[in-house]
Design a protein around this motif. Structure first.
Motif, short mmCIF file in Angstrom:
data_model
loop_
_atom_site.label_atom_id
_atom_site.label_comp_id
_atom_site.label_asym_id
_atom_site.label_seq_id
_atom_site.Cartn_x
_atom_site.Cartn_y
_atom_site.Cartn_z
N ALA A 50 16.29 88.32 39.26
CA ALA A 50 15.27 88.16 38.22
C ALA A 50 14.76 86.72 38.17
O ALA A 50 13.58 86.47 37.93
N LEU A 51 15.67 85.77 38.41
CA LEU A 51 15.25 84.36 38.44
C LEU A 51 14.31 84.12 39.61
O LEU A 51 13.26 83.48 39.46
N PHE A 52 14.68 84.63 40.77
CA PHE A 52 13.80 84.44 41.93
C PHE A 52 12.44 85.07 41.69
O PHE A 52 11.40 84.51 42.07
N GLN A 53 12.42 86.24 41.04
CA GLN A 53 11.15 86.91 40.79
C GLN A 53 10.27 86.07 39.87
O GLN A 53 9.05 86.04 40.03
N ARG A 54 10.89 85.37 38.93
CA ARG A 54 10.11 84.50 38.04
C ARG A 54 9.44 83.38 38.84
O ARG A 54 8.27 83.05 38.62
N VAL A 55 10.19 82.78 39.77
CA VAL A 55 9.61 81.73 40.61
C VAL A 55 8.56 82.33 41.55
O VAL A 55 7.49 81.76 41.75
N GLU A 56 8.87 83.50 42.10
CA GLU A 56 7.94 84.17 43.01
C GLU A 56 6.62 84.49 42.31
O GLU A 56 5.54 84.41 42.91
N ASN A 57 6.70 84.85 41.03
CA ASN A 57 5.49 85.21 40.28
C ASN A 57 4.60 84.01 39.98
O ASN A 57 3.45 84.18 39.59
#
Length: 413
Positions: free
Chosen positions: A176-183
């Motif tokens: 979920a953290l990576f997805q936040r950065v990815e977004n």
């Protein structure tokens, strides 16, 4: 005040056989063995208070070290705080290079034991006539409310300021953290540019491989990045380069250091120093070669780091001290850093200094003037004056009132 060059130990034993002491000397091997066990079993296990880094600092500040410690009935170390003398006051030894300064307390301490630790620390400040500056004090530490309650009850002069913040990107899971950065399109965009560029690769080092060469390249990039600005790099000074390498080597020995970089055909062009803290990674320091600014190496590295954290099971990216705008593109909250000042109420010189700091810190315009104009001007002037011994000695005489926020107050008045 007892001089730090003197050897002094004062024991205070209370009915349940807890003992407290203050020592003005370089800790011995036996202390560091106990301290290592304490840190490994401490409540926060901060890399900024890890055994090897504090031992490195202590050896650098051998004549100015003061160690406050608490031992249990069996003599085992259960709490400790290491300080250094800075001219007319004491501060955390870890102030040398830190984002947050924790008191190191065993995780099994009971509330009344924690309370006694702080009560005896304040008694030591009173008895030894210390002026104590607790900088980078984390408001989120689990002992903070107990410590601040004891400070309020103390007969000492005390001031407690919310001073800075650590932005934090936190999620329920690493994915979920990576997805936040990815977004965040910017981070993904620059990471993609680096990945597609010919001859560019991301690197991660979790050991001491190429450590000296990596540190040298970091310093060169930092000097180049800040050349011809109002805040030239501190790594122009060979001693500062030596300290950085010593810190990296110490953190590596304690297995908390993770180095990230971008390598190109011309050498490394982007750098980030990461530090492990429980289930978090602290984004402690970063720099890049300005010739490659179009790739935004810092943002590309944040995307790479978030991806790496997934494999490590880390779901919190702590951006460390400072409210730089790029951190808030992914940060979900802030953690407050405080400054606490303690002394006898008769220490008017120190009290006036702290009141000046408070005035400047609470005035945004004045604080900005201090941070962005006056402090860089003063540090640059001091660096140049240090070449001439006589001028350097003159600066030492006035630095007490010119090295902190009161500098802005003096010049702005």
């Amino acid at each position: 005040m007892v001089g730090c060059s003197q050897i002094c130990q004062t024991d205070r034993t209370i009915p349940d056989r807890m003992s407290f002491s203050i020592q003005y000397r370089l800790p011995d091997t036996a202390f560091w063995e106990q301290y290592t066990r304490l840190w490994e079993n401490s409540k926060h296990r901060s890399p900024f208070q890890s055994p090897s880094i504090l031992r490195y600092y202590a050896e650098k500040q051998a004549s100015a070290v003061a160690v406050f410690q608490y031992a249990g009935a069996d003599g085992e170390l259960l709490g400790a705080a290491l300080f250094k003398r800075d001219k007319e006051h004491f501060s955390f030894l870890s102030d040398i290079k830190t984002d947050a300064n924790f008191f190191v307390l065993h995780r099994n301490l009971k509330p009344d034991e924690t309370r006694r630790f702080f009560e005896h620390l304040l008694e030591t400040v009173e008895r030894e006539n210390w002026a104590l500056m607790l900088n980078h004090k984390p408001a989120w530490a689990d002992y903070t409310s107990e410590f601040e309650a004891i400070v309020k009850k103390s007969p000492l002069y005390a001031m407690n300021l919310d001073y800075s913040v650590c932005p934090v990107a936190e999620a329920e899971t690493p994915d979920a953290l990576f997805q936040r950065v990815e977004n965040s399109g910017k981070f993904r965009y620059y990471a993609t540019r680096v990945s597609k560029a010919t001859g560019m690769d991301f690197e991660v080092f979790e050991d001491d491989n190429e450590l000296e060469a990596w540190a040298e390249a970091y310093c060169r990039a930092h000097v180049k990045r800040w050349n011809n600005t109002s805040t030239p790099s501190s790594f122009l000074d060979a001693k500062r380069r030596e300290i950085l390498l010593g810190c990296l080597q110490a953190w590596s020995r304690d297995n908390v250091l993770v180095r990230f970089s971008i390598n190109s055909r011309d050498g490394r062009i982007g750098f980030a120093i990461g530090l492990r803290e429980e289930r978090s990674l602290i984004f402690h320091a970063t720099t890049f070669d300005p010739d490659y600014a179009k790739y935004s190496p810092g943002k590309a590295l944040i995307h790479f780091i978030a991806s790496w954290m997934v494999g490590e099971g880390l779901s919190t990216l702590d951006f460390g001290d400072g409210n730089e705008a790029y951190k808030y593109e992914v940060a979900s909250r802030e953690q407050v850093l405080r400054r606490v000042f303690l002394s006898r109420k008769t220490n008017l010189r120190f009290i006036l200094k702290t009141l000046a700091i408070k005035v400047v810190r609470e005035n945004p315009g004045m604080f900005s003037l201090y941070q962005n104009r006056l402090k860089p001007f003063y540090l640059n002037l001091k660096r140049r004056a240090a070449v001439f011994m006589s001028l350097s000695l003159c600066f030492n005489q006035v630095e007490y009132f010119l090295a902190d926020e009161q500098f802005a107050l003096v010049l702005a008045s």
